[in-house]
Scaffold this motif. Structure first.
Motif, short mmCIF file in Angstrom:
data_model
loop_
_atom_site.label_atom_id
_atom_site.label_comp_id
_atom_site.label_asym_id
_atom_site.label_seq_id
_atom_site.Cartn_x
_atom_site.Cartn_y
_atom_site.Cartn_z
N LYS A 181 4.85 4.06 6.59
CA LYS A 181 6.04 3.34 7.06
C LYS A 181 5.79 2.61 8.37
CE LYS A 181 8.80 6.97 6.53
NZ LYS A 181 10.04 7.78 6.52
N GLN A 182 4.72 2.98 9.08
CA GLN A 182 4.37 2.29 10.32
C GLN A 182 3.24 1.27 10.12
OE1 GLN A 182 4.84 5.95 10.44
NE2 GLN A 182 6.94 5.28 10.81
N ASP A 183 3.05 0.84 8.87
CA ASP A 183 2.00 -0.11 8.53
C ASP A 183 2.54 -1.54 8.62
OD1 ASP A 183 0.02 -1.67 7.40
OD2 ASP A 183 -0.18 -0.49 5.57
N PRO A 184 2.09 -2.33 9.58
CA PRO A 184 2.61 -3.69 9.71
C PRO A 184 2.12 -4.64 8.62
CG PRO A 184 0.83 -3.36 11.28
CD PRO A 184 1.09 -2.03 10.63
N HIS A 185 1.06 -4.26 7.90
CA HIS A 185 0.52 -5.14 6.87
C HIS A 185 1.37 -5.15 5.61
CE1 HIS A 185 -3.17 -5.81 9.14
NE2 HIS A 185 -3.21 -4.51 9.37
N VAL A 186 2.14 -4.10 5.39
CA VAL A 186 3.06 -4.04 4.25
C VAL A 186 4.41 -3.57 4.79
CG1 VAL A 186 3.39 -3.32 1.86
CG2 VAL A 186 1.08 -3.36 2.82
N PRO A 187 5.22 -4.48 5.33
CA PRO A 187 6.48 -4.09 5.96
C PRO A 187 7.50 -3.60 4.93
CG PRO A 187 6.30 -6.47 5.83
CD PRO A 187 4.98 -5.92 5.38
N THR A 188 8.61 -3.13 5.44
CA THR A 188 9.64 -2.55 4.58
C THR A 188 10.04 -3.48 3.45
OG1 THR A 188 10.51 -1.23 6.43
CG2 THR A 188 11.97 -1.58 4.54
N GLU A 189 10.28 -4.74 3.77
CA GLU A 189 10.71 -5.67 2.73
C GLU A 189 9.62 -5.89 1.68
OE1 GLU A 189 9.58 -8.15 6.44
OE2 GLU A 189 10.59 -6.25 5.98
N GLY A 190 8.36 -5.81 2.08
CA GLY A 190 7.27 -5.93 1.12
C GLY A 190 7.21 -4.73 0.19
N ARG A 191 7.36 -3.54 0.75
CA ARG A 191 7.37 -2.33 -0.08
C ARG A 191 8.55 -2.35 -1.04
NH1 ARG A 191 6.66 -0.11 5.08
NH2 ARG A 191 8.63 1.05 4.96
#
Length: 247
Positions: A181-191
């Motif tokens: 959840k703290q990964d900037p490469h795959v943000p919330t909207e991407g997930r």
């Protein structure tokens, strides 16, 4: 299990690809898992991850994902120069070329006496995407994808309409996805976008979001989380033991 390791060069439509094979020393046949690396290719952390999985009774095959773009045996450093080169390679090689690599590995390893002919895929970062992508092939019975990049953004080159997000409907096997959840490469909207696509296409999948940063599996650097890594290895082993040992 005690394991052994050797390199195997195989032919692909885009050139010779080196694969490193990790497998039990014990006699017999074992299911195969293609382990796709980060953009840096087979670094020491990737090698250790592959060895961990192989020790649970799998033939784990680590391909050089950018074999067309580098001399055989190239390993990029976890530094700015390595990151720049790896990202340049990622945005150069097409998804179609990755597809043909997967087919070449299936065709080669299904003939080996130590392989049962059952296949799974696993990967981290770019490799998480490539494990997801490999699952488009009906021979891949299960995929374990860790913080897979570029699925939601469609930034890896491919023919129109052939991106991994749009092709999700073609995944036939079971797929597990783990995200930090703290990964900037795959943000919330991407997930959320990927999750909804899996729901809309009625895929057989499991989904987990953890409190972890990008590359939390990599046992070098400040983002490594050993507890999360151990949990993920256990889940990956359980998935493959359940799906790849079917008669």
């Amino acid at each position: 299990m005690i394991i052994q390791r050797h390199d195997q060069d195989i032919d692909t439509p885009t050139g010779t690809m080196r694969c490193t094979v990790y497998r039990p020393q014990a006699e017999g046949k074992f299911p195969c898992v293609f382990f796709y690396s980060e953009i840096f290719q087979q670094t020491a952390p990737i090698a250790r991850s592959a060895a961990i999985m192989a020790g649970h009774g799998f033939v784990v095959i680590v391909p050089e994902v950018f074999h067309e773009l580098n001399p055989i045996g190239t390993v990029l450093g976890y530094d700015d120069a390595g990151k720049d080169k790896g990202n340049a390679d990622k945005f150069t090689k097409t998804l179609e070329a990755h597809d043909s690599d997967t087919i070449a590995m299936i065709e080669y390893f299904e003939q080996k006496t130590y392989c049962t002919g059952q296949f799974g895929s696993m990967g981290v970062c770019l490799g998480g995407h490539l494990a997801y992508r490999a699952a488009l092939n009906p021979r891949i019975q299960a995929a374990f994808c860790l913080y897979a990049t570029d699925i939601h953004s469609n930034t890896i080159p491919c023919q129109e309409g052939n991106d991994s997000f749009m092709r999700t409907k073609d995944i036939q096997g079971e797929i597990a996805l783990v995200w930090g959840k703290q990964d900037p490469h795959v943000p919330t909207e991407g997930r959320q976008k990927i999750y909804q696509q899996l729901i809309d296409t009625n895929r057989n999948f499991t989904w987990q979001e953890v409190n972890g940063q990008h590359a939390f599996m990599r046992d070098e650097g400040d983002r490594y989380d050993p507890a999360l890594a151990l949990e993920c290895y256990a889940k990956a082993v359980a998935l493959f033991q359940r799906t790849l040992h079917k008669a």
